[in-house]
Design a protein around this motif. Structure first.
Motif, PDB file in Angstrom:
ATOM      1  N   GLU A   1     -11.404   2.609  -2.390  1.00 19.07           N
ATOM      2  CA  GLU A   1     -10.907   3.378  -1.247  1.00 19.07           C
ATOM      3  C   GLU A   1     -11.997   4.277  -0.668  1.00 19.07           C
ATOM      4  O   GLU A   1     -12.017   4.534   0.544  1.00 19.07           O
ATOM      5  CB  GLU A   1      -9.691   4.209  -1.659  1.00 19.07           C
TER       6      GLU A   1
ATOM      7  N   ARG B   1       0.805  -1.215   0.000  1.00 15.56           N
ATOM      8  CA  ARG B   1       0.000   0.000   0.000  1.00 15.56           C
ATOM      9  C   ARG B   1       0.843   1.272   0.000  1.00 15.56           C
ATOM     10  O   ARG B   1       0.332   2.355  -0.271  1.00 15.56           O
ATOM     11  CB  ARG B   1      -0.959   0.002   1.199  1.00 15.56           C
TER      12      ARG B   1
ATOM     13  N   LEU C   1      -1.380   3.580  -2.682  1.00 10.71           N
ATOM     14  CA  LEU C   1      -2.746   3.302  -2.246  1.00 10.71           C
ATOM     15  C   LEU C   1      -3.080   4.032  -0.955  1.00 10.71           C
ATOM     16  O   LEU C   1      -4.211   4.485  -0.758  1.00 10.71           O
ATOM     17  CB  LEU C   1      -2.947   1.795  -2.070  1.00 10.71           C
ATOM     18  N   ASN C   2      -2.094   4.176  -0.078  1.00 10.27           N
ATOM     19  CA  ASN C   2      -2.354   4.932   1.146  1.00 10.27           C
ATOM     20  C   ASN C   2      -2.554   6.416   0.859  1.00 10.27           C
ATOM     21  O   ASN C   2      -3.346   7.083   1.532  1.00 10.27           O
ATOM     22  CB  ASN C   2      -1.217   4.720   2.151  1.00 10.27           C
TER      23      ASN C   2
END
Length: 281
Positions: A191, A141, A151-152
């Motif tokens: 997300e 991530r 991704l974070n």
């Protein structure tokens, strides 16, 4: 599907907010390109097939008498056009329609527009791969290409988008139903759903809502736990329940439907899974 090329992932999200039946999040309209190209912020309009799928979704919402009070969309063409299609088929009075950059897909930095590969060459450094235009799928991530988002990073952006596109409508939902729609993209939508679930301290975090099909939608109901916003300047704890995932019934009558992942070769199936928001092992 021979002869048709799907544009990059587009997704749709709606939220219904009420006192007793709070926000519903419906995610839909994810279209995935089967060309192995990193296409996050690299924009592209909907193909003829994509336009047909978006229209089918708009017609389905109209036929089911689904009414939205607000529609938000990514400013990238493929998602914006999907939200516009839902607006076009919406009965009068039509809801406000607003674009927001925070609803864009994950940004892949210097990899944008380049081909991606599943496996990382073992005899090359990342710098050497990038110099030769080789951009493998990164695991983890926090992993990201130069000038890109991890991704974070995307999750942080999703938190901000939910805070401004959903949470402000909670007060109005105390007395009347409020239904919100969000047109976004596969990775971003996964997300956004996770961001909403993080507002529910008792929500399950071990379920993935990724791997979205073309123009399929996901729905959730949301309510304020104590039923009141009084006396707080922060988002109160919510009750969040995902009620529908990956619903694509509106595509059943199209002449050309979405290919199942099982009918694709390994590379194309991986593309669908990855850009639909699903981690690749």
């Amino acid at each position: 599907m021979r002869g048709h090329r799907l544009p990059p992932p587009t997704s749709f999200l709606s939220s219904c907010l009420q006192q007793s039946h709070p926000p519903q999040i419906a995610r839909a309209m994810l279209t995935v390109t089967f060309k192995n190209i990193w296409a996050g912020w690299k924009d592209a309009p909907l193909s003829t097939l994509g336009e047909s799928q978006a229209a089918a979704l708009g017609q389905a919402f109209n036929k089911s008498n689904t009414k939205f009070d607000f529609i938000y969309a990514s400013d990238l063409l493929r998602a914006y056009a999907t939200g516009q299609a839902v607006l076009d088929f919406h009965s009068s009075p039509k809801p406000p329609f607003k674009s927001d950059q925070r609803l864009r897909e994950q940004h892949f930095g210097i990899a944008e527009g380049h081909r991606w590969v599943m496996e990382t060459p073992s005899d090359m450094t990342y710098e050497e791969m990038y110099a030769q235009g080789i951009f493998p799928i990164l695991r983890g991530r926090d992993a990201k290409f130069p000038e890109a988002e991890s991704l974070n990073d995307l999750a942080h952006r999703a938190d901000s988008a939910i805070a401004d596109c959903v949470v402000p409508h909670l007060a109005a939902a105390a007395t009347a139903e409020v239904h919100i729609a969000i047109a976004s993209h596969g990775l971003c939508i996964s997300e956004l759903v996770a961001a909403l679930l993080r507002l529910d301290p008792d929500s399950r975090r071990d379920i993935s809502y990724a791997g979205l099909l073309n123009t399929a939608w996901t729905r959730a109901t949301v309510s304020i736990r104590d039923g009141s916003l009084s006396g707080t300047t922060t988002t109160p704890p919510l009750n969040v329940t995902v009620t529908d995932v990956n619903n694509s019934d509106h595509l059943a009558d199209l002449d050309v439907n979405v290919e199942e992942a099982t009918s694709l070769d390994d590379e194309k199936a991986a593309a669908r899974a990855f850009f639909g928001g699903k981690a690749v092992a």
